[in-house]
Write an enzyme that holds these catalytic residues in place. Structure first.
Site, PDB file in Angstrom:
ATOM      1  N   GLU A 246       0.849  -1.197   0.000  1.00 32.81           N
ATOM      2  CA  GLU A 246       0.000   0.000   0.000  1.00 32.81           C
ATOM      3  C   GLU A 246       0.885   1.248   0.000  1.00 32.81           C
ATOM      4  O   GLU A 246       1.835   1.344   0.777  1.00 32.81           O
ATOM      5  CB  GLU A 246      -0.902  -0.018   1.237  1.00 32.81           C
ATOM      6  CG  GLU A 246      -1.615   1.276   1.565  1.00 32.81           C
ATOM      7  CD  GLU A 246      -2.506   1.770   0.441  1.00 32.81           C
ATOM      8  OE1 GLU A 246      -2.467   2.979   0.154  1.00 32.81           O
ATOM      9  OE2 GLU A 246      -3.230   0.930  -0.149  1.00 32.81           O
ATOM     10  N   GLN A 247       0.546   2.205  -0.877  1.00 29.28           N
ATOM     11  CA  GLN A 247       1.372   3.404  -0.972  1.00 29.28           C
ATOM     12  C   GLN A 247       1.231   4.334   0.233  1.00 29.28           C
ATOM     13  O   GLN A 247       2.166   5.053   0.586  1.00 29.28           O
ATOM     14  CB  GLN A 247       1.055   4.172  -2.252  1.00 29.28           C
ATOM     15  CG  GLN A 247      -0.329   4.771  -2.311  1.00 29.28           C
ATOM     16  CD  GLN A 247      -0.518   5.616  -3.562  1.00 29.28           C
ATOM     17  OE1 GLN A 247       0.444   6.024  -4.196  1.00 29.28           O
ATOM     18  NE2 GLN A 247      -1.767   5.872  -3.915  1.00 29.28           N
TER      19      GLN A 247
ATOM     20  N   ARG B 160     -17.046   3.284   4.482  1.00 25.46           N
ATOM     21  CA  ARG B 160     -15.878   2.676   3.844  1.00 25.46           C
ATOM     22  C   ARG B 160     -14.867   2.193   4.895  1.00 25.46           C
ATOM     23  O   ARG B 160     -14.267   1.118   4.747  1.00 25.46           O
ATOM     24  CB  ARG B 160     -15.221   3.680   2.894  1.00 25.46           C
ATOM     25  CG  ARG B 160     -14.073   3.123   2.087  1.00 25.46           C
ATOM     26  CD  ARG B 160     -13.516   4.199   1.167  1.00 25.46           C
ATOM     27  NE  ARG B 160     -14.466   4.562   0.146  1.00 25.46           N
ATOM     28  CZ  ARG B 160     -14.554   3.980  -1.048  1.00 25.46           C
ATOM     29  NH1 ARG B 160     -13.743   2.978  -1.342  1.00 25.46           N
ATOM     30  NH2 ARG B 160     -15.436   4.387  -1.940  1.00 25.46           N
TER      31      ARG B 160
ATOM     32  N   TYR C  82     -28.035   7.744   1.897  1.00 21.21           N
ATOM     33  CA  TYR C  82     -28.467   6.518   2.573  1.00 21.21           C
ATOM     34  C   TYR C  82     -27.788   6.429   3.938  1.00 21.21           C
ATOM     35  O   TYR C  82     -26.732   7.037   4.165  1.00 21.21           O
ATOM     36  CB  TYR C  82     -28.175   5.269   1.746  1.00 21.21           C
ATOM     37  CG  TYR C  82     -26.756   5.104   1.260  1.00 21.21           C
ATOM     38  CD1 TYR C  82     -25.763   4.515   2.045  1.00 21.21           C
ATOM     39  CD2 TYR C  82     -26.404   5.518  -0.028  1.00 21.21           C
ATOM     40  CE1 TYR C  82     -24.480   4.343   1.590  1.00 21.21           C
ATOM     41  CE2 TYR C  82     -25.111   5.368  -0.498  1.00 21.21           C
ATOM     42  CZ  TYR C  82     -24.159   4.773   0.305  1.00 21.21           C
ATOM     43  OH  TYR C  82     -22.868   4.615  -0.156  1.00 21.21           O
TER      44      TYR C  82
ATOM     45  N   ASP D 289     -10.696  -0.494  -9.911  1.00 22.12           N
ATOM     46  CA  ASP D 289     -10.501   0.764 -10.626  1.00 22.12           C
ATOM     47  C   ASP D 289      -9.267   0.761 -11.513  1.00 22.12           C
ATOM     48  O   ASP D 289      -9.194   1.533 -12.470  1.00 22.12           O
ATOM     49  CB  ASP D 289     -10.397   1.926  -9.635  1.00 22.12           C
ATOM     50  CG  ASP D 289     -11.741   2.344  -9.064  1.00 22.12           C
ATOM     51  OD1 ASP D 289     -12.770   1.862  -9.577  1.00 22.12           O
ATOM     52  OD2 ASP D 289     -11.759   3.143  -8.119  1.00 22.12           O
TER      53      ASP D 289
END
Length: 393
Positions: A36-37, A110, A214, A292
């Site tokens: 992970e960066q 998230r 939501y 993505d």
């Protein structure tokens, strides 16, 4: 896949797609390292929606209950007029959706989803490792990082997002496509949103802009995403912030629920929306793309995270197929996923204009067509990646 020792797979990126892929690949017996960066894992973004198609993979990995416990099960979908606030279409979700599409429709912060995935991964992402180059040979892959370190792997999975360094190895340089639209995002305590305790998946549609709203965290917080055309704001950053007053001003004249909600957020994120043209190629002999990095899509179909999760499930299934070479497994994975994700990418582009029609005949026609919405989304939400793989064999 019969080998004398487990293949070592490097997953570049520890977002939703990357961690789901790591968990799925570990479950098949692979050695998986996640890079992970970011130098630290922070609570970024706001919320995501997981539908039946994504939850089918989450359930298969044994994480379904943990995700459900951290999420809000959305009980209905509603479309509201921008000015009056009146509902012009509604439909039950909850049990109806679960029975129709084989899983729930959840709103989840998230960060909460990320915590579930981190707990499910046997290991820890290696932080501060920004991939800058990939060097591939017939015998393996070397990943080069910005800090000068390198890592060796048998297979590399690029889950490093819209501006993926791994994609450049696979396809060469390409340009992100700016949508001409920006979005405001935020989380508001439910007691500061008029009628927020009754929200399901809620749309407010109006001329030139729209909102999707939501609940998350069991209904404690209301997540909003507010979309406006803006050719000048081109900053794409999870950490970009603006004053709540900017969002309120952008929706001047809208109903009180919208303006009150936008004004009561403590911190408003703002970023420009980009995607890319669908790729002709996702994979080389030992390197492939996911989420993505492979098919960045605008958020207007609510499928970005779901498609990354589908990718993860499919990739693990193909790489673990007995007797199949790595190159063949990656090609079959790409072939299975490419047409579906391309269709959703293109549909996401078209939805924004449909959601932002001015009052008049075109909007009335759109509203009348919403009666067909459950059937129109069945292809997306009822999809079973595992059944599709079985049928393709």
């Amino acid at each position: 896949m019969a080998t004398s020792a487990p293949l070592r797979i490097a997953v570049i990126g520890s977002g939703i797609g990357g961690l789901t892929a790591a968990i799925a690949l570990q479950a098949k017996g692979f050695e998986v390292d996640v890079y992970e960066q970011a130098s630290e894992l922070r609570e970024i973004g706001a919320a995501v929606a997981l539908g039946g198609n994504g939850m089918r993979v989450v359930d298969a990995l044994g994480l379904g209950q943990a995700v459900r416990d951290a999420a809000s099960n959305l009980q209905r979908i509603e479309f509201h007029h921008w000015n009056s606030g009146d509902i012009f279409y509604e439909h039950p979700m909850g049990d109806w959706y679960d029975q129709r599409f084989g899983g729930p429709f959840l709103g989840i912060h998230r960060a909460d989803l990320h915590q579930v995935l981190l707990a499910g991964y046997d290991g820890k992402p290696q932080l501060g490792r920004r991939c800058v180059a990939v060097h591939e040979s017939p015998d393996g892959v070397e990943v080069e990082f910005a800090d000068g370190t390198k890592a060796q792997a048998d297979i590399v999975v690029g889950a490093d997002g819209l501006r993926s360094a791994v994609r450049q190895h696979v396809t060469g340089p390409d340009e992100a496509v700016f949508s001409g639209m920006t979005c405001f995002r935020g989380l508001v305590p439910v007691d500061k949103v008029p009628g927020g305790d009754k929200f399901g998946l809620t749309f407010f549609l109006g001329p030139g802009r729209h909102l999707v709203v939501y609940p998350v965290r069991g209904g404690e917080l209301i997540n909003f995403v507010a979309y406006v055309p803006d050719a000048e704001w081109t900053l794409e950053s999870w950490s970009a912030r603006c004053e709540p007053a900017e969002a309120v001003a952008a929706f001047a004249g809208w109903n009180d629920t919208v303006t009150t909600m936008l004004g009561n957020v403590e911190e408003t994120g703002r970023w420009a929306l980009y995607d890319r043209e669908p790729l002709r190629q996702w994979s080389t002999g030992r390197v492939t793309l996911l989420g993505d990095a492979a098919h960045p899509m605008l958020p207007h179909a609510g499928q970005g995270s779901n498609q990354a999760v589908e990718d993860a499930g499919a990739l693990a299934e193909y790489l673990s197929t007995d007797g199949m070479s790595v190159a063949d497994a990656l090609q079959r994975y790409e072939h299975l996923r490419k047409a579906r994700t391309r269709k959703i990418q293109m549909g996401s582009r078209g939805n924004a204009a449909c959601f932002q029609l001015p009052d008049g005949p075109a909007a009335d026609e759109r509203n009348a067509r919403l009666v067909s919405l459950p059937d129109n989304v069945a292809w997306t939400h009822g999809y079973d990646i595992y059944a599709d793989i079985r049928e393709a064999q």
